[in-house]
Design a protein around this motif. Structure first.
Motif, PDB file in Angstrom:
ATOM      1  N   CYS A  52      -4.883 -16.204  -5.618  1.00 21.06           N
ATOM      2  CA  CYS A  52      -6.085 -15.422  -5.888  1.00 21.06           C
ATOM      3  C   CYS A  52      -5.865 -13.991  -5.423  1.00 21.06           C
ATOM      4  O   CYS A  52      -5.230 -13.749  -4.393  1.00 21.06           O
ATOM      5  N   VAL A  53      -6.404 -13.051  -6.194  1.00 32.03           N
ATOM      6  CA  VAL A  53      -6.342 -11.627  -5.868  1.00 32.03           C
ATOM      7  C   VAL A  53      -7.768 -11.140  -5.671  1.00 32.03           C
ATOM      8  O   VAL A  53      -8.603 -11.254  -6.579  1.00 32.03           O
ATOM      9  N   VAL A  54      -8.072 -10.632  -4.466  1.00 29.24           N
ATOM     10  CA  VAL A  54      -9.421 -10.171  -4.161  1.00 29.24           C
ATOM     11  C   VAL A  54      -9.395  -8.700  -3.769  1.00 29.24           C
ATOM     12  O   VAL A  54      -8.362  -8.159  -3.370  1.00 29.24           O
ATOM     13  N   GLY A  55     -10.544  -8.071  -3.871  1.00 33.41           N
ATOM     14  CA  GLY A  55     -10.681  -6.654  -3.541  1.00 33.41           C
ATOM     15  C   GLY A  55     -11.882  -6.095  -4.258  1.00 33.41           C
ATOM     16  O   GLY A  55     -12.319  -6.642  -5.276  1.00 33.41           O
ATOM     17  N   ARG A  56     -12.435  -5.004  -3.727  1.00 36.20           N
ATOM     18  CA  ARG A  56     -13.638  -4.457  -4.344  1.00 36.20           C
ATOM     19  C   ARG A  56     -13.303  -3.751  -5.655  1.00 36.20           C
ATOM     20  O   ARG A  56     -12.132  -3.511  -5.974  1.00 36.20           O
ATOM     21  N   SER A  57     -14.338  -3.411  -6.411  1.00 37.01           N
ATOM     22  CA  SER A  57     -14.148  -2.768  -7.706  1.00 37.01           C
ATOM     23  C   SER A  57     -13.329  -1.493  -7.565  1.00 37.01           C
ATOM     24  O   SER A  57     -13.503  -0.725  -6.614  1.00 37.01           O
ATOM     25  N   GLY A  58     -12.419  -1.286  -8.516  1.00 38.88           N
ATOM     26  CA  GLY A  58     -11.615  -0.077  -8.527  1.00 38.88           C
ATOM     27  C   GLY A  58     -10.291  -0.174  -7.812  1.00 38.88           C
ATOM     28  O   GLY A  58      -9.554   0.815  -7.740  1.00 38.88           O
ATOM     29  N   CYS A  59      -9.960  -1.385  -7.319  1.00 42.21           N
ATOM     30  CA  CYS A  59      -8.688  -1.509  -6.595  1.00 42.21           C
ATOM     31  C   CYS A  59      -7.530  -1.901  -7.514  1.00 42.21           C
ATOM     32  O   CYS A  59      -6.401  -2.048  -7.056  1.00 42.21           O
ATOM     33  N   GLY A  60      -7.802  -2.096  -8.798  1.00 42.94           N
ATOM     34  CA  GLY A  60      -6.714  -2.330  -9.746  1.00 42.94           C
ATOM     35  C   GLY A  60      -6.391  -3.776 -10.037  1.00 42.94           C
ATOM     36  O   GLY A  60      -5.346  -4.070 -10.620  1.00 42.94           O
ATOM     37  N   LYS A  61      -7.301  -4.696  -9.698  1.00 42.47           N
ATOM     38  CA  LYS A  61      -7.029  -6.121  -9.907  1.00 42.47           C
ATOM     39  C   LYS A  61      -6.817  -6.442 -11.385  1.00 42.47           C
ATOM     40  O   LYS A  61      -5.847  -7.102 -11.761  1.00 42.47           O
ATOM     41  N   SER A  62      -7.741  -5.988 -12.230  1.00 44.73           N
ATOM     42  CA  SER A  62      -7.635  -6.262 -13.669  1.00 44.73           C
ATOM     43  C   SER A  62      -6.444  -5.537 -14.281  1.00 44.73           C
ATOM     44  O   SER A  62      -5.774  -6.066 -15.178  1.00 44.73           O
ATOM     45  N   THR A  63      -6.172  -4.325 -13.806  1.00 46.63           N
ATOM     46  CA  THR A  63      -5.005  -3.581 -14.292  1.00 46.63           C
ATOM     47  C   THR A  63      -3.734  -4.364 -13.999  1.00 46.63           C
ATOM     48  O   THR A  63      -2.829  -4.451 -14.844  1.00 46.63           O
ATOM     49  N   PRO A 220      -5.204   4.745  -4.075  1.00 46.39           N
ATOM     50  CA  PRO A 220      -4.890   3.921  -5.245  1.00 46.39           C
ATOM     51  C   PRO A 220      -4.795   2.443  -4.877  1.00 46.39           C
ATOM     52  O   PRO A 220      -4.715   2.087  -3.697  1.00 46.39           O
ATOM     53  N   GLY A 221      -4.800   1.593  -5.900  1.00 53.09           N
ATOM     54  CA  GLY A 221      -4.687   0.162  -5.677  1.00 53.09           C
ATOM     55  C   GLY A 221      -3.340  -0.205  -5.080  1.00 53.09           C
ATOM     56  O   GLY A 221      -2.300   0.176  -5.601  1.00 53.09           O
ATOM     57  N   ARG A 222      -3.376  -0.935  -3.975  1.00 54.31           N
ATOM     58  CA  ARG A 222      -2.157  -1.372  -3.313  1.00 54.31           C
ATOM     59  C   ARG A 222      -2.441  -2.623  -2.502  1.00 54.31           C
ATOM     60  O   ARG A 222      -3.602  -2.974  -2.292  1.00 54.31           O
ATOM     61  N   ILE A 223      -1.400  -3.282  -2.035  1.00 61.90           N
ATOM     62  CA  ILE A 223      -1.556  -4.521  -1.281  1.00 61.90           C
ATOM     63  C   ILE A 223      -1.986  -4.201   0.145  1.00 61.90           C
ATOM     64  O   ILE A 223      -1.326  -3.450   0.852  1.00 61.90           O
ATOM     65  N   GLY A 224      -3.099  -4.795   0.563  1.00 61.41           N
ATOM     66  CA  GLY A 224      -3.572  -4.599   1.925  1.00 61.41           C
ATOM     67  C   GLY A 224      -3.208  -5.732   2.851  1.00 61.41           C
ATOM     68  O   GLY A 224      -3.208  -5.579   4.070  1.00 61.41           O
TER      69      GLY A 224
END
Length: 261
Positions: A52-63, A220-224
């Motif tokens: 599973c990939v989680v994160g708030r809107s705009g973090c690039g999950k769908s991209t 930008p979207g990155r792994i936290g």
């Protein structure tokens, strides 16, 4: 009680990677006015893993899912899938309203090269797999939202994919229907030996479904961070252990947001 093991290496000895992503970067916009959606993403997903990939809107999950699916191209980095076929399921079922349920699935079978003589039987088999036997002749508008998502799942499975990408497919469903879809998805994942990458905003949904959770940071979207969910299956959303694991994921998400301020 700690329900999540940390940190986790995705490259367990002897495991086979179904997906290997290295240094992935994606930008949008014209040169000089670009927005970096993803920056230097590196992930390995083991074969048969439920990630599973989680994160708030705009973090690039769908991209990220679009890049894995080949629906868009990266500006830098690599994605290796071997010869595995990829199927994608979105938040909206996107069924063709002018086709019947059977017609929607048979179209996917035709595009996958299944001979005409085999399509009806294969369609019936797929509908039984998603617990929709007897709906072959119905139109999408005659079905509930949950039923339409079951048809969408059957249509995706018709592609004989080994990797299933799911972009918040149950976000619009009510709680009871969502729970039923969790059970169905988990059963199909186990029975078919699929590798699943599942995007969600819902940390409890991630704790309910995942072997491992990737937490993404925005702008930008990155792994936290990443966490392994150490709870025996089957699980339920309302279970105490699931709730406690979700709370730990929530704390990790919050800590990532605070560190960016």
């Amino acid at each position: 009680m700690t329900l999540i093991d940390r940190p986790v290496s995705s490259g367990t000895t002897g495991a086979v990677d179904a997906i290997r992503i290295d240094g992935l970067t994606k930008r949008f916009g014209r040169r000089g006015h670009e927005t970096t959606a993803l920056q230097d993403i590196s992930i390995s997903v083991r074969e048969h893993e439920f990630l599973c990939v989680v994160g708030r809107s705009g973090c690039g999950k769908s991209t990220l899912l679009n890049l894995i699916a080949g629906l868009d191209a990266a500006d830098a980095g690599t994605i290796e899938l071997g010869a595995r076929r990829v199927g994608v399921m979105f938040q909206e079922s996107s069924l063709f309203p002018w086709l019947t349920v059977g017609g929607n699935i048979q179209l996917a079978l035709r595009l996958s090269g299944v001979p005409r003589s085999d399509r009806r039987a294969r369609t019936e088999e797929l509908l039984e797999a998603v617990q929709l036997g007897g709906t072959m002749k119905k139109r999408p508008h005659e079905l509930s939202g949950g039923m339409r998502q079951r048809v969408a799942l059957a249509r995706t499975l018709a592609q004989e994919c080994q990797i299933l990408l799911m972009d918040e497919p149950f976000a619009a469903l009510d709680a009871i229907t969502r729970d039923a879809m969790h059970e169905l998805t988990e059963r199909i994942w186990a029975e078919r030996g699929l590798t699943v990458v599942f995007v969600t905003h819902n940390v409890r949904e991630a704790a309910r479904l995942a072997d491992r959770v990737i937490v993404m940071k925005p702008s930008p979207g990155r792994i936290g961070g990443e966490e392994r969910i150490d709870i025996p299956r089957p699980r339920r959303m309302e279970d105490l252990l699931t709730a406690e694991a979700a709370a730990e994921l929530h704390d990790l998400l919050h800590s990532q947001e605070v560190s960016d301020e």
